[in-house]
Design a protein around this motif. Sequence first.
Motif, short mmCIF file in Angstrom:
data_model
loop_
_atom_site.label_atom_id
_atom_site.label_comp_id
_atom_site.label_asym_id
_atom_site.label_seq_id
_atom_site.Cartn_x
_atom_site.Cartn_y
_atom_site.Cartn_z
N LEU A 174 0.84 -1.20 0.00
CA LEU A 174 0.00 0.00 0.00
C LEU A 174 0.88 1.25 0.00
N GLY A 175 1.94 1.24 0.79
CA GLY A 175 2.86 2.39 0.81
C GLY A 175 3.43 2.66 -0.58
N PHE A 176 3.85 1.61 -1.25
CA PHE A 176 4.43 1.78 -2.58
C PHE A 176 3.42 2.32 -3.57
N VAL A 177 2.20 1.74 -3.54
CA VAL A 177 1.18 2.18 -4.48
C VAL A 177 0.89 3.66 -4.27
N GLU A 178 0.69 4.05 -3.00
CA GLU A 178 0.34 5.45 -2.72
C GLU A 178 1.43 6.41 -3.19
N ILE A 179 2.66 6.12 -2.82
CA ILE A 179 3.74 7.04 -3.14
C ILE A 179 3.97 7.11 -4.66
N PHE A 180 3.91 5.95 -5.31
CA PHE A 180 4.25 5.96 -6.73
C PHE A 180 3.10 6.42 -7.61
N VAL A 181 1.85 6.31 -7.12
CA VAL A 181 0.75 6.90 -7.87
C VAL A 181 0.99 8.40 -7.99
N VAL A 182 1.41 9.02 -6.89
CA VAL A 182 1.66 10.46 -6.91
C VAL A 182 2.92 10.78 -7.72
N ALA A 183 4.00 10.05 -7.45
CA ALA A 183 5.28 10.37 -8.08
C ALA A 183 5.22 10.18 -9.59
N LEU A 184 4.62 9.09 -10.02
CA LEU A 184 4.60 8.80 -11.46
C LEU A 184 3.43 9.49 -12.15
N GLY A 185 2.41 9.85 -11.36
CA GLY A 185 1.24 10.48 -11.96
C GLY A 185 1.44 11.94 -12.28
N GLN A 186 2.28 12.59 -11.47
CA GLN A 186 2.47 14.04 -11.62
C GLN A 186 2.79 14.48 -13.05
N PRO A 187 3.77 13.86 -13.70
CA PRO A 187 4.10 14.30 -15.06
C PRO A 187 2.92 14.18 -16.02
N PHE A 188 1.98 13.29 -15.69
CA PHE A 188 0.83 13.11 -16.58
C PHE A 188 -0.37 13.92 -16.12
N GLY A 189 -0.15 14.84 -15.20
CA GLY A 189 -1.22 15.72 -14.76
C GLY A 189 -2.22 15.04 -13.84
N ILE A 190 -1.85 13.87 -13.27
CA ILE A 190 -2.74 13.23 -12.30
C ILE A 190 -2.44 13.85 -10.94
N SER A 191 -3.41 14.54 -10.37
CA SER A 191 -3.13 15.25 -9.13
C SER A 191 -3.09 14.27 -7.96
N SER A 192 -2.51 14.72 -6.87
CA SER A 192 -2.31 13.81 -5.75
C SER A 192 -3.62 13.46 -5.06
#
Lengths: 300, 234
Positions: A251-269
């Motif tokens: 869960l920790g990995f999913v949460e952190i990497f959704v934000v980290a990898l999503g940012q460049p694609f305009g997916i907000s936190s």
Amino acid sequence: MDLNFLVQQFLNALQLGSLYALIALGYTMVYGVLLLINFAHGDIFMVGAFLGVFGSMVLNLPFVPTLLLSMVLTAILGVVIERVAYKPLRHASRLSAVITALGVGLLLENGMLALTGADPRNYPENFIVTETYDVAGFSISNVKILIIVLSILLFLGLYAIVQRTKWGMAMRAISYDKFAVPLMGVSQDQIISLTFILGTGLAAAAGILWGVAFPVLNPYMGLRVGWKAFIAAVVGGIGDIRGAFLGGLLLGFVEIFVVALGQPFGISSTWRDPIAFALLLIILVVRPTGLFGVARRQKV
Amino acid sequence: MLLSVRDMHVSYGSIKAVHGVSFDVDEGEIVTLIGANGAGKSTTLNTIAGLLSPDSGEIIYQGENIAGMSAHSIVKRGMALVPEGRRIFGNLTVYENLRLAGFQLDSATLNKRIKRVFEIFPRLEERRDQLGDTLSGGEQQMLAVGRALVTGGKLMLLDEPSMGLAPILVQQIFEILREINAQGTTILLVEQNARMALQLAARGYVLETGNIVLAGPSQELAQNPEVQKAYLGG
Ligand SMILES: Nc1ncnc2c1ncn2[C@@H]1O[C@H](COP(=O)(O)OP(=O)(O)OP(=O)(O)O)[C@@H](O)[C@H]1O
Ligand SMILES: [Mg+2]
């Protein structure tokens, strides 16, 4: 995206994940022994964090004594809650036990609110002095390493107790078949108390470490975190401590990497939680018993 | 008298299962309690072992009334029950099952008793690290008896150890019970397999719908026309 950024996110994920994992262990152990989902567990985590404030700010204790004090006091609280609130309902319906657990959670939240007020709390400056080391060109914070290493050590200690000691064997035996356990000369009450001591002690450790990593403590902090850790325990296969630990890390990995990898694609936190939960739901659809779970054998 | 049950009544909620049962087991004996399905055999054993509380009556064990005492404190007094259906912990290994059975023992006594179990059942030693779930029915029954040997010592209660086993295995288990008894353990055996039970035991009681209806030496019971009709197939 540079490598240093990825390394930082990796450490963040391990840090957040190991905190979820410590809390998830308590859910999974209590479920294994009592088939009870202890919905007050997130609030017990909160109490542990606040006892850290008590130890560090009121008693002026350094980090390690504060941690131990909070773990011991929280474990006592856990045993008292079990004896007073859950034990009388051991033979009642599952629903009344769940409602009682939710009630205990509300009591802890509102009790803490009345006691400390609504202002967010944190630990003193000198509680853990943050330092950043340069390791092979990557900057690494001592706090993250401390949290990750301590969590892993606590988990390994618990694992050793459950696998190697007679008390751990009794815990596993109860989760398989309660009926025959007293015939082995084991007091079921004792084993249940031990389960609460271990589970709530670990939640207290998670509370203190959480307060070090994210220094805004309030009486409702256990709600969201508690739910997430519960889901981590379910994803891991509720009743199995390896599963709970792995589920928390995941869960920790999913949460952190959704934000980290999503940012460049305009997916907000703000998408972090929905995406994280959706991914976990997919795991449960594929493996309904969770990563480590086995379908419970129907017992006669 | 090692065990003396006096006018014991047991019920499940409003359902009465045992209506005033009395019987004795002397030190060193093998005594059997036979009866049909639902006669109250398991209820009787489970109550003696402390898993259930009697409504009334006394259970005098080594001169002490243990009625209503918790099962784990009765274990401390040297009584062990091999429950109906074996109740092996399938998620623990053979060794862990035995280890757990000696929960209250110091490690020297524990190791001595486990060693003895492995001598009696070499098959269990071969399967030391195998999970209980993966044992055959016969091996599980050996483990159930082995566990009781680790826990107890003085009095062993057995609830239908022959259940679900091939005749040759039943022979084997009963042979071992005889041996265990010769080495000093008193045995109270509950069976539906009356023929085997009456061969092994010196005395027996017949239980019918919660009452003891017959008692006597095994040979006499085996000759009794009613027993023959009801339990020995004519
Ligand atoms: N948990 C329970 N709740 C309600 N009634 C029960 C329970 N267990 C047993 N009984 C009832 O008590 C009576 C005695 O049951 P018990 O299991 O002692 O019989 P038994 O002689 O061991 O039978 P069997 O040979 O089938 O094992 C039966 O009428 C049974 O239906
Ligand atoms: Mg029975």
